[in-house]
Design a protein around this motif. Structure first.
Motif, short mmCIF file in Angstrom:
data_model
loop_
_atom_site.label_atom_id
_atom_site.label_comp_id
_atom_site.label_asym_id
_atom_site.label_seq_id
_atom_site.Cartn_x
_atom_site.Cartn_y
_atom_site.Cartn_z
N GLN A 179 106.36 33.37 29.54
CA GLN A 179 106.21 34.68 30.17
C GLN A 179 105.59 34.57 31.56
O GLN A 179 106.03 35.25 32.50
N LYS A 180 104.58 33.71 31.69
CA LYS A 180 103.98 33.50 33.00
C LYS A 180 104.98 32.87 33.96
O LYS A 180 105.06 33.26 35.14
N GLU A 181 105.72 31.90 33.47
CA GLU A 181 106.69 31.21 34.31
C GLU A 181 107.74 32.19 34.83
O GLU A 181 108.08 32.18 36.02
N GLN A 182 108.24 33.08 33.96
CA GLN A 182 109.24 34.06 34.36
C GLN A 182 108.64 35.10 35.32
O GLN A 182 109.30 35.56 36.25
N ALA A 183 107.39 35.46 35.08
CA ALA A 183 106.72 36.43 35.97
C ALA A 183 106.57 35.85 37.37
O ALA A 183 106.76 36.56 38.38
N ILE A 184 106.25 34.57 37.45
CA ILE A 184 106.12 33.91 38.75
C ILE A 184 107.47 33.87 39.47
O ILE A 184 107.57 34.15 40.68
N LEU A 185 108.52 33.54 38.73
CA LEU A 185 109.85 33.48 39.33
C LEU A 185 110.31 34.85 39.82
O LEU A 185 110.88 34.98 40.91
N THR A 186 110.05 35.88 39.03
CA THR A 186 110.42 37.23 39.42
C THR A 186 109.71 37.63 40.70
O THR A 186 110.31 38.20 41.63
N ALA A 187 108.42 37.33 40.78
CA ALA A 187 107.64 37.63 41.98
C ALA A 187 108.12 36.81 43.17
O ALA A 187 108.17 37.31 44.31
N ALA A 188 108.50 35.57 42.92
CA ALA A 188 108.97 34.70 44.00
C ALA A 188 110.29 35.21 44.57
O ALA A 188 110.49 35.22 45.79
N VAL A 189 111.21 35.62 43.70
CA VAL A 189 112.48 36.17 44.16
C VAL A 189 112.23 37.41 45.02
O VAL A 189 112.84 37.60 46.07
N GLN A 190 111.30 38.24 44.59
CA GLN A 190 110.98 39.46 45.34
C GLN A 190 110.42 39.13 46.72
O GLN A 190 110.90 39.65 47.74
N GLU A 191 109.43 38.26 46.77
CA GLU A 191 108.78 37.95 48.04
C GLU A 191 109.67 37.14 48.97
O GLU A 191 109.78 37.42 50.16
N PHE A 192 110.32 36.11 48.43
CA PHE A 192 111.22 35.32 49.26
C PHE A 192 112.40 36.17 49.73
O PHE A 192 112.92 35.98 50.83
N GLY A 193 112.84 37.10 48.88
CA GLY A 193 113.95 37.96 49.24
C GLY A 193 113.59 38.96 50.33
O GLY A 193 114.39 39.27 51.20
N GLN A 194 112.36 39.46 50.29
CA GLN A 194 111.94 40.48 51.25
C GLN A 194 111.33 39.89 52.52
O GLN A 194 111.53 40.44 53.61
N VAL A 195 110.62 38.79 52.38
CA VAL A 195 109.88 38.22 53.52
C VAL A 195 110.51 36.94 54.06
O VAL A 195 110.44 36.67 55.25
#
Length: 213
Positions: free
Chosen positions: A10-26
């Motif tokens: 769950q932590k691993e997936q949460a990190i990936l979800t956040a990474a996609v969001q930040e890398f996608g936006q920034v």
């Protein structure tokens, strides 16, 4: 010897979800502190699951690709009754997907445009991954397009593929710009202006622009 803690999916997936969001936006310059904050974990946890920022970026790109490929409906291309409806439906569908998955599309667009902040070895690696995906998708689209055309005898199939790839890429950009300017248009019946424009382009594709002597 220090005992290694078990991985928490769950932590691993949460990190990936956040990474996609930040890398996608920034982009690649996104802060790993922000990614950790969005994921609800410590920065140390980010690097426990993903060795470094480059590794996290690679996995985020992979996640974005997997997310899109899991939902994409190829029948939009292959089941259309003619070329005009196929192009209109496909571009509208792509636009809708980009709105449904803005972070994934944002990240993949950055890969496509070669985000200069990404270290070159990693940039080359994700570009290769993206190019392989794009090639496979385009092959499906082009083959569906060719199946709707009555090709002249003697034409080289590969040359036709290259020509249609260039043509459809440009046409798709034109249609996508139309949908971005007309977000309220949802039905094919309401698209008469862009459909007429596409029909004129398709007529030129199929019959040429020069009168035979």
């Amino acid at each position: 010897m220090t005992k290694r803690l078990p991985r928490d999916p769950q932590k691993e997936q949460a990190i990936l979800t956040a990474a996609v969001q930040e890398f996608g936006q920034v982009g690649y310059q996104a802060s790993t502190d922000k990614i950790a904050e969005l994921a609800g974990v410590s920065k140390g946890s980010v690097f426990r699951y993903f060795n470094n920022k480059q590794h996290l970026y690679y996995k985020a790109v992979q996640r974005a690709i997997d997310t899109i490929m899991a939902v994409v409906d190829f029948s939009v291309w292959t089941d259309s009754k003619d070329l005009v409806s196929m192009i209109i439906r496909a571009t509208k569908y792509k636009t809708e997907l980009s709105h449904q998955f803005p972070n994934e599309f944002g990240l993949l667009m950055r890969v496509y445009t070669s985000d200069s902040y990404v270290p070159k070895p990693m940039r080359d690696r994700v570009t290769k991954m993206f190019t392989e995906l794009e090639t496979n998708l385009m092959h499906t689209v082009i083959e569906a397009t060719i199946s709707h055309l009555n090709l002249r005898p003697g034409l080289d199939h590969k040359n036709v593929q290259v020509y249609l790839t260039m043509f459809l890429a440009t046409l798709s950009q034109t249609i996508q710009q139309y949908f971005e300017k007309h977000p309220d248009v949802k039905k094919i019946e309401d698209m008469s202006d862009i459909i007429d424009q596409v029909k004129s382009y398709m007529d030129m594709l199929e019959h040429g622009i020069v009168v035979d002597d």
